[in-house]
Enzyme design. Structure first.
Site, PDB file in Angstrom:
ATOM      1  N   CYS A   1      -6.641   0.005   4.516  1.00 50.97           N
ATOM      2  CA  CYS A   1      -6.906   1.285   5.208  1.00 50.97           C
ATOM      3  C   CYS A   1      -8.019   1.616   6.080  1.00 50.97           C
ATOM      4  O   CYS A   1      -8.031   2.523   6.971  1.00 50.97           O
ATOM      5  CB  CYS A   1      -6.777   2.359   4.094  1.00 50.97           C
ATOM      6  SG  CYS A   1      -8.347   2.637   3.038  1.00 50.97           S
ATOM      7  N   GLN A   2      -9.007   0.719   6.172  1.00 46.41           N
ATOM      8  CA  GLN A   2     -10.048   0.650   7.013  1.00 46.41           C
ATOM      9  C   GLN A   2     -10.017   1.440   8.425  1.00 46.41           C
ATOM     10  O   GLN A   2     -10.595   2.059   8.801  1.00 46.41           O
ATOM     11  CB  GLN A   2     -11.170  -0.389   6.798  1.00 46.41           C
ATOM     12  CG  GLN A   2     -11.755  -0.646   5.436  1.00 46.41           C
ATOM     13  CD  GLN A   2     -10.670  -1.777   4.533  1.00 46.41           C
ATOM     14  OE1 GLN A   2      -9.688  -1.543   4.755  1.00 46.41           O
ATOM     15  NE2 GLN A   2     -11.496  -2.298   3.705  1.00 46.41           N
TER      16      GLN A   2
END
Length: 176
Positions: free
Chosen positions: A71-72
């Site tokens: 998800c970064q």
């Protein structure tokens, strides 16, 4: 018994939840980080573990592929590069595996910011691969967590048209 391939496995949350409901059996994991792989080895010693989705080849045929891809790049806490960022862009590798395996279902999880930094591309890629999808955004507090963190869950299933194409392909290799 539905067979599960757990990608971006972490410590096996998807597999643990699915197996505890009954009727599901995880047949392989793919997780790059060392500590979560040690946890997976402890709890699922007999299940094969692959270390990198970018080099994962010949995945097993399964009914369900589950994964919480990185998800970064879509997170509000990150650089907001979106679904084509270096880490969140591993979604495309997940879809490579989906297209190769053609499972009945795909279950994905990510941060709520995916809704504005890539959800359209995720849904478009699922659709072009023969899947229809439903999704919802759920707060972490709904599961007893003591922090604010909304997560989007996507459940995709093969469309009737893709099932028909798949059936024809199996019975007639010349069918496009």
């Amino acid at each position: 018994m539905l067979k599960v391939l757990d990608l971006f496995s972490g410590i096996g949350g998807f597999s643990l939840g699915l197996e505890r409901t009954g009727g599901f059996k995880t047949v392989a994991f793919c997780e790059i980080e060392d500590f979560p792989r040690r946890v997976l080895n402890k709890h699922w010693p007999e299940v094969p573990k692959h270390d990198d989705i970018r080099t994962f080849r010949n995945p097993p045929k399964v009914d369900i592929i589950a994964g919480g891809f990185p998800c970064q790049d879509v997170s509000n806490a990150g650089l907001r590069a979106g679904i084509r960022g270096e880490r969140s862009g591993l979604f495309w590798e997940l879809m490579r595996v989906v297209r190769e395996v053609e499972p009945r279902y795909v279950v994905l999880e990510n941060v709520a910011a995916l809704l504005v930094r890539g959800m359209g591309e995720v849904l478009r890629e699922l659709a072009s691969s023969g899947y229809d999808a439903e999704w919802d955004c759920l707060p972490a507090s709904a599961f007893g967590a003591h922090f604010r963190g909304d997560r989007v869950f996507i459940i995709a299933h093969r469309t009737a048209a893709s099932c028909l194409r798949r059936q024809r392909k199996w019975t007639n290799p010349a069918f496009p």
